[in-house]
Enzyme design. Structure first.
Site, PDB file in Angstrom:
ATOM      1  N   ALA A  66       1.103  -1.229   0.090  1.00  0.00           N
ATOM      2  CA  ALA A  66      -0.084  -0.104  -0.043  1.00  0.00           C
ATOM      3  C   ALA A  66       0.724   1.222   0.072  1.00  0.00           C
ATOM      4  O   ALA A  66       2.094   0.881   0.331  1.00  0.00           O
ATOM      5  CB  ALA A  66      -0.741   0.025   1.268  1.00  0.00           C
ATOM      6  N   GLY A 112       0.527  -4.994   1.040  1.00  0.00           N
ATOM      7  CA  GLY A 112      -0.691  -4.977  -0.031  1.00  0.00           C
ATOM      8  C   GLY A 112      -0.462  -5.797  -1.241  1.00  0.00           C
ATOM      9  O   GLY A 112      -1.322  -6.010  -1.981  1.00  0.00           O
ATOM     10  N   GLU A 115      -0.963  -9.265  -0.357  1.00  0.00           N
ATOM     11  CA  GLU A 115      -2.234  -9.499  -0.330  1.00  0.00           C
ATOM     12  C   GLU A 115      -3.019  -9.464  -1.709  1.00  0.00           C
ATOM     13  O   GLU A 115      -3.919 -10.296  -1.713  1.00  0.00           O
ATOM     14  CB  GLU A 115      -2.644  -8.379   0.688  1.00  0.00           C
ATOM     15  CG  GLU A 115      -2.282  -8.420   1.962  1.00  0.00           C
ATOM     16  CD  GLU A 115      -2.428  -7.330   2.785  1.00  0.00           C
ATOM     17  OE1 GLU A 115      -2.071  -6.180   2.588  1.00  0.00           O
ATOM     18  OE2 GLU A 115      -3.139  -7.581   3.924  1.00  0.00           O
ATOM     19  N   GLU A 135       4.394  -5.174   7.345  1.00  0.00           N
ATOM     20  CA  GLU A 135       3.454  -4.171   8.292  1.00  0.00           C
ATOM     21  C   GLU A 135       3.894  -3.830   9.766  1.00  0.00           C
ATOM     22  O   GLU A 135       4.040  -2.615   9.994  1.00  0.00           O
ATOM     23  CB  GLU A 135       1.901  -4.407   8.178  1.00  0.00           C
ATOM     24  CG  GLU A 135       1.398  -4.254   6.819  1.00  0.00           C
ATOM     25  CD  GLU A 135       1.452  -5.473   5.910  1.00  0.00           C
ATOM     26  OE1 GLU A 135       2.408  -6.355   5.965  1.00  0.00           O
ATOM     27  OE2 GLU A 135       0.825  -5.498   4.784  1.00  0.00           O
TER      28      GLU A 135
HETATM   29  N1  COA Z   1       4.517   3.351  -0.517  1.00  0.00           N
HETATM   30  C1  COA Z   1       5.027   4.448  -1.061  1.00  0.00           C
HETATM   31  N2  COA Z   1       6.197   4.523  -1.868  1.00  0.00           N
HETATM   32  C2  COA Z   1       6.892   3.634  -2.099  1.00  0.00           C
HETATM   33  C3  COA Z   1       6.509   2.110  -1.236  1.00  0.00           C
HETATM   34  C4  COA Z   1       5.306   2.113  -0.707  1.00  0.00           C
HETATM   35  N3  COA Z   1       4.862   1.028  -0.050  1.00  0.00           N
HETATM   36  N4  COA Z   1       7.526   1.240  -1.855  1.00  0.00           N
HETATM   37  C5  COA Z   1       8.313   2.115  -2.538  1.00  0.00           C
HETATM   38  N5  COA Z   1       8.028   3.219  -2.654  1.00  0.00           N
HETATM   39  C6  COA Z   1       8.728   4.383  -3.253  1.00  0.00           C
HETATM   40  C7  COA Z   1       9.765   4.582  -2.536  1.00  0.00           C
HETATM   41  O1  COA Z   1       9.498   5.737  -1.733  1.00  0.00           O
HETATM   42  C8  COA Z   1      10.647   5.629  -3.779  1.00  0.00           C
HETATM   43  O2  COA Z   1      10.260   6.760  -3.931  1.00  0.00           O
HETATM   44  P1  COA Z   1      11.005   7.888  -4.381  1.00  0.00           P
HETATM   45  O3  COA Z   1      12.109   7.555  -5.269  1.00  0.00           O
HETATM   46  O4  COA Z   1      10.022   9.046  -4.691  1.00  0.00           O
HETATM   47  O5  COA Z   1      11.735   8.027  -2.875  1.00  0.00           O
HETATM   48  C9  COA Z   1      10.429   4.521  -4.924  1.00  0.00           C
HETATM   49  O6  COA Z   1       9.310   3.910  -4.521  1.00  0.00           O
HETATM   50  C10 COA Z   1      11.454   3.616  -4.973  1.00  0.00           C
HETATM   51  O7  COA Z   1      11.682   2.610  -3.694  1.00  0.00           O
HETATM   52  P2  COA Z   1      13.026   2.598  -3.107  1.00  0.00           P
HETATM   53  O8  COA Z   1      12.908   2.410  -1.531  1.00  0.00           O
HETATM   54  O9  COA Z   1      13.804   4.065  -3.456  1.00  0.00           O
HETATM   55  O10 COA Z   1      13.742   1.291  -3.804  1.00  0.00           O
HETATM   56  P3  COA Z   1      14.607   0.356  -3.029  1.00  0.00           P
HETATM   57  O11 COA Z   1      15.177  -0.567  -4.162  1.00  0.00           O
HETATM   58  O12 COA Z   1      15.703   1.030  -2.441  1.00  0.00           O
HETATM   59  O13 COA Z   1      13.784  -0.467  -1.911  1.00  0.00           O
HETATM   60  C11 COA Z   1      12.012  -1.707  -1.081  1.00  0.00           C
HETATM   61  C12 COA Z   1      12.781  -1.280  -2.237  1.00  0.00           C
HETATM   62  C13 COA Z   1      10.695  -2.786  -1.713  1.00  0.00           C
HETATM   63  C14 COA Z   1      12.864  -2.891  -0.193  1.00  0.00           C
HETATM   64  C15 COA Z   1      11.423  -0.475  -0.546  1.00  0.00           C
HETATM   65  O14 COA Z   1      10.939   0.323  -1.518  1.00  0.00           O
HETATM   66  C16 COA Z   1      10.484  -0.826   0.631  1.00  0.00           C
HETATM   67  O15 COA Z   1      10.954  -1.161   1.822  1.00  0.00           O
HETATM   68  N6  COA Z   1       9.081  -0.241   0.421  1.00  0.00           N
HETATM   69  C17 COA Z   1       8.086  -0.385   1.262  1.00  0.00           C
HETATM   70  C18 COA Z   1       7.780  -1.821   1.558  1.00  0.00           C
HETATM   71  C19 COA Z   1       6.689  -1.999   2.633  1.00  0.00           C
HETATM   72  O16 COA Z   1       6.872  -1.825   3.552  1.00  0.00           O
HETATM   73  N7  COA Z   1       5.389  -2.359   2.123  1.00  0.00           N
HETATM   74  C20 COA Z   1       4.140  -2.459   3.082  1.00  0.00           C
HETATM   75  C21 COA Z   1       3.432  -1.159   3.037  1.00  0.00           C
HETATM   76  S1  COA Z   1       2.197  -1.710   4.180  1.00  0.00           S
END
Ligand code: COA
Length: 260
Positions: A66, A112, A115, A135
């Site tokens: 999400a 999400g 999910e 989460e």
């Molecule tokens: N919500 C909003 N933005 C998200 C996102 C999310 N769930 N997951 C990734 N993004 C965005 C990042 O903020 C970044 O945006 P920016 O370039 O404007 O800063 C972009 O997507 C790229 O992500 P980034 O974190 O730079 O990539 P990465 O390769 O370093 O890491 C992940 C990849 C998936 C490990 C990391 O993005 C992450 O942990 N995301 C969240 C996962 C999460 O907790 N999901 C559950 C949500 S309930």
């Protein structure tokens, strides 16, 4: 219908819905969820669509969860509302739909995103995919069916460990857990999904819907799955497809199902 955050393509009777927010790793913001609701509802109503493949744009992510940036403004009521709307409008809509939906997991499927994949009827993954429900790292729990569907798919012990540690698992682990049914090279992911769906689409459409309802009944509180099966089995005998299927078998020819 034009979408901002989805790409819709059709190949024969297969509709592919691609979540298309690559710069945000296809995170599900409110608008994307609303578009998904519309796209899925349309696909289920469109007689030319037999089944759906859901995937993510780009090589890196299916859906990274999400959209966390939309969480900050929410209080307890807002969180409840977000979860409930998501359940009914998207996740349950897919899971309870009468047409097969396959998730082609092409990278990160987190929160999400996992999910969403779990709401689909079948999941296949590319070998670079990573899956998890992180989460609790945000002070939350999964809110789009994750605590229930992960438990149903992999069992209580593995679900507890995945959700409580927030660890990601590899595609290989997911295959071993039964969370996905195939792992292939990224280049082969969509063709594998199409191969499975094309095979399913040679089968009787009303029987497919009846099978989905009956299997789902195994996991629906207050519903006796065996009774659901008896009722659905009986209803199949009233369909033209049943008559065609049996006639084709007797005449040693391929059945031509019309979904009637
Ligand atoms: N919500 C909003 N933005 C998200 C996102 C999310 N769930 N997951 C990734 N993004 C965005 C990042 O903020 C970044 O945006 P920016 O370039 O404007 O800063 C972009 O997507 C790229 O992500 P980034 O974190 O730079 O990539 P990465 O390769 O370093 O890491 C992940 C990849 C998936 C490990 C990391 O993005 C992450 O942990 N995301 C969240 C996962 C999460 O907790 N999901 C559950 C949500 S309930």
């Amino acid at each position: 219908m034009e979408f901002q955050n989805l790409l819709i393509t059709n190949k024969g009777r297969i509709q592919q819905i691609t979540i298309n927010r690559e710069s945000k790793l296809n995170a599900l913001n409110k608008d994307t969820l609303a578009e998904l609701h519309t796209a899925i509802a349309e696909a289920f109503q469109n007689p030319e669509v037999g089944g759906v493949i859901i995937t993510g744009a780009g090589p890196k992510a299916f859906v990274a969860g999400a959209d966390i940036s939309e969480f900050a403004a929410l209080d307890a009521d807002g969180g409840t509302q977000l979860s409930r709307t998501g359940h009914t409008e998207v996740f349950d809509l897919i899971a309870n739909g009468g047409k097969p939906v396959i998730a082609a997991v092409n990278g990160f499927a987190l929160g999400g995103g996992l999910e969403l994949a779990m709401a689909c009827h079948i999941r296949i993954a590319s070998d670079n995919a990573k899956m998890g429900l992180p989460e609790v790292t945000l002070g939350l729990i999964p809110g789009y069916g994750g605590t229930q569907r992960l438990t149903q798919l992999v069992g209580k012990g593995k679900a507890m460990e995945m959700i409580l540690t927030a660890d990601m698992i590899t595609a290989g682990d997911a295959l071993q857990y039964g969370l996905v049914t195939h792992v292939v090279n990224p280049e082969e992911l969509l063709s594998k999904a199409e191969e499975i769906l094309n095979k399913i689409l040679t089968r009787a459409p009303l029987a497919l819907a009846a099978a989905i309802r009956s299997i789902n009944a195994a996991y629906t509180d207050g519903v006796n799955g065996y009774e659901t099966e008896v009722a659905e089995f009986g209803k199949c005998f009233g369909t033209k497809d049943f008559k065609e299927g049996v006639a084709a078998f007797m005449e040693k020819r391929k059945a031509e199902f019309k979904g009637e």
